[in-house]
Scaffold this active site. Structure first.
Site, short mmCIF file in Angstrom:
data_model
loop_
_atom_site.label_atom_id
_atom_site.label_comp_id
_atom_site.label_asym_id
_atom_site.label_seq_id
_atom_site.Cartn_x
_atom_site.Cartn_y
_atom_site.Cartn_z
N ARG A 36 -2.16 -2.67 3.62
CA ARG A 36 -1.01 -1.81 3.32
C ARG A 36 -0.70 -0.81 4.41
NH1 ARG A 36 -0.03 -0.64 -3.02
NH2 ARG A 36 -0.19 -2.80 -3.72
N ASP A 146 9.32 8.14 -10.29
CA ASP A 146 8.28 7.53 -9.47
C ASP A 146 7.97 8.49 -8.32
OD1 ASP A 146 7.11 4.46 -9.38
OD2 ASP A 146 6.98 5.47 -7.44
#
Length: 275
Positions: A36, A146
Site C-alpha cells: 500500500r 469517512d
C-alpha cells in the site's frame, strides 16, 4: 520500497497508524504495508519505511500524513454488502419509523462509508420502500462519513466503472438507479444522490453531526483496539435519538456496554437499540 521492513520499523509504523487514525495493525502485516505504501515511497524518493517515518515526524508534513492514512484505510466495498442489514432495514426499521408518524426527518448515518456504496445502497432501499408505501418517509437524510478524502471524492461524484457496479448490484437496480455516463461508467441518479451528504470524519475525533435514528457502523470496528472500539460505540450512542438503532458488521459485536444498548434479534441478524 527497496529495503525490507525491519521489525523496528514495523512496530514504529503500527504506533504511528494507531495514533493517527486508531487502526490497529496485526502481526505479520508487513506485506500489506509494503504494497500500500510502495507508490508513496517512490513518489517521495524514499527507500524504506524508516525514511518515510522520519519524513512524517518533520514539521509541516500534514499532506504526506493524510496520503499515508488514506492508503492504509482505503478498502474495497460492495453494494448491499452482507445482505442482512439491508433486509432488516427494509422489513423492520423503515416500516417502524414510517408508523411513528413523526414530523421530523428520518436520519441515518453510514460511518466509514468508503466510496459510497453503503449509503447509496441505503438510499435505494429507502426509494424502493417509498414506491411500495406512497406518502411514507418523505424526508430521509443520510449522512455518510469517512476519514479518507480520496474515497469521499469518488462517493460525492457518484460515478462508478462497470467493475465496481458489478460488485453486488443487481441488473434491475442498475437500470432503475443509474444512467450511463459519457466516459463509459455509470452515474447514480439524482433522486438517490441527493439523499446522501458526505463528510470527512475520523471516528476517534469529535462528532459534530447531529442526532440519528439509525447508525450503520459496519466492518470498521474490527480494525480498532478494544479500548478505541468502546469509546467509538459510547460516542455513537450519544448521537442516537431515543430508541434509535445501531447496526454493526456480521463479525462485530458490542463486547459489553449493556447499559447503553439492548440486543434485538432479527432472525437472521442482530441489531442494537439505544437504551
Amino acid at each position: 520500497m527497496k529495503a525490507d521492513i525491519t521489525p523496528q520499523e514495523y512496530e514504529a509504523f503500527k504506533s504511528f497508524l494507531q495514533d493517527a487514525c486508531g487502526i490497529l495493525l496485526g502481526e505479520n502485516k508487513q506485506y500489506l504495508v509494503k504494497s500500500r505504501l510502495r507508490r508513496i515511497l517512490e513518489e517521495n524518493s524514499l527507500n524504506s519505511l524508516g525514511e518515510l517515518l522520519d519524513r512524517l515526524r518533520r514539521p509541516g508534513r500534514g499532506g504526506l500524513r493524510e496520503v499515508v492514512i488514506d492508503a492504509m484505510t482505503t478498502n474495497e466495498t460492495l453494494w448491499f454488502r452482507d445482505d442482512h442489514p439491508f433486509r432488516i432495514l427494509r422489513e423492520k426499521l423503515l416500516p417502524e419509523f414510517a408508523e411513528r408518524n413523526s414530523s421530523q426527518p428520518l436520519r441515518i448515518w453510514s460511518a466509514a462509508c468508503s466510496t459510497g456504496q453503503e449509503p447509496y445502497s441505503i438510499a435505494m432501499i429507502v426509494e424502493e420502500f417509498r414506491r411500495l408505501r406512497p406518502g411514507k418517509l418523505r424526508d430521509v437524510r443520510i449522512t455518510a462519513t469517512d476519514i479518507s478524502k480520496s474515497v469521499l471524492e469518488v462517493a460525492r461524484k457518484g460515478e462508478y466503472e462497470m467493475i465496481a457496479i458489478g460488485r453486488g448490484l443487481s441488473p434491475e437496480r442498475q437500470k432503475q438507479f443509474f444512467t450511463p455516463s459519457l466516459n463509459g461508467g455509470w452515474q447514480i441518479k439524482p433522486q438517490i444522490k441527493t439523499m446522501v451528504e458526505f463528510k470527512e470524519l475520523n471516528l476517534l475525533e469529535r462528532y459534530i453531526l447531529g442526532k440519528f435514528d439509525i447508525v450503520m457502523c459496519r466492518n470498521v470496528l474490527i480494525y480498532f483496539s478494544a479500548e478505541s472500539k468502546k469509546d467509538i460505540l459510547t460516542r455513537i450512542h450519544a448521537t442516537l435519538n431515543p430508541e434509535g438503532y445501531l447496526v454493526l458488521g456480521a463479525s462485530e459485536s458490542l463486547n459489553g456496554l449493556p447499559h447503553l444498548y439492548e440486543m434485538v434479534q432479527c432472525h437472521p441478524g442482530i441489531i442494537y437499540r439505544k437504551k
